[in-house]
Design an enzyme around this catalytic site. Sequence first.
Site, PDB file in Angstrom:
ATOM      1  N   TYR A  56      67.494  10.996   2.743  1.00  0.00           N
ATOM      2  CA  TYR A  56      67.963   9.821   3.470  1.00  0.00           C
ATOM      3  C   TYR A  56      68.797  10.226   4.681  1.00  0.00           C
ATOM      4  CZ  TYR A  56      66.732   7.542  -0.979  1.00  0.00           C
ATOM      5  OH  TYR A  56      66.092   7.104  -2.108  1.00  0.00           O
ATOM      6  N   HIS A 144      62.701  13.663  -7.115  1.00  0.00           N
ATOM      7  CA  HIS A 144      62.388  12.674  -6.092  1.00  0.00           C
ATOM      8  C   HIS A 144      60.912  12.709  -5.707  1.00  0.00           C
ATOM      9  CE1 HIS A 144      63.973  10.667  -2.119  1.00  0.00           C
ATOM     10  NE2 HIS A 144      63.283   9.843  -2.879  1.00  0.00           N
TER      11      HIS A 144
END
Length: 327
Positions: A56, A144
């Site tokens: 992110y 992830h």
Amino acid sequence: MRRNRLGNSAVEVTELSFGAAAIGNLFTAVEPARAAAAVDAAWDEGVRYFDTAPHYGLGLSERRLGEALRTRPRDSYALSTKVGRVLDPLPDGAPAPSDELSEGFAVRATHRRRWDFSAAGVRRSIEDSLERLGLDRIDIAYLHDPDDHAEAAFRHAYPELEKLRAEGVIGAIGAGMNQTAMLTRFIRETDADVVLCAGRHTLLDQSALIELLPEAAARGRSVVVGGVFNSGLLADPRPGATYDYAAAPISLLDRALRLKAVTEAHGVPLRAAALHYPLTHPAVAGVLVGTRSPEEVRDAAALLREPVPDELWDELRAEGLLTENGN
């Protein structure tokens, strides 16, 4: 705000969690002060679970979240980050990666993302995250998006997370994906405490009910649900709305409008019903909502406080808009 324990771990999360992708400049830049104010608003609303990832904003989300939480008592909140993408610094003068804009974050390209589910990559990722966060431990580490890296994730990444959990560096192990099949495999084949399931247990997609949620419930594991609005369609069903980040097909738009008609007949905004629905399953510990401003945080908290009568769910089932088993 109610808290729930994740699986057999000692980690507890609030039913509403703060998704910090947006304060990593997802799609558009967020001013530093506004990002900090969003975290402050979440804290004021009783949110005590915060989720981030190196991906992110090339670490920006982790840095901002760590700074915003630094003065809070460490034992009073839970924080998750993710492994699977490591950030390699770019040499001075190197051109920006060609896919930087497609990654969706409005940040300067100081690093290159690289998939790495090796044991060494996992340990390095956690160490780098701790440095960016300014913390000495991580409560939950998620694998992830290991969709295309199953063998490495199960054979190398997951065992390394077990070692880190035994060392006390992380408190709980999880996997986060937009699908249910591999998440169900994690529940069955590993000692993962929690899975983060995005978009597959919503008013429009109940596929997690087929295997994932029953398996989690039977084995005493937890599920955190993200993507409760399916990227926009359940927030505001109208022509041009998006579903899973693409233009919503007419059939789904019609279904969302039918959902809205039923919820509003019961005096419940569709967005409130969308936020509450995942929590009706006993395996679901909480819902994760991405927010970029204090206003969005307060809105999500207010929606969660909206009372939703059982009769609403009964009518949605009677109308064929909800199922018991995902089919």
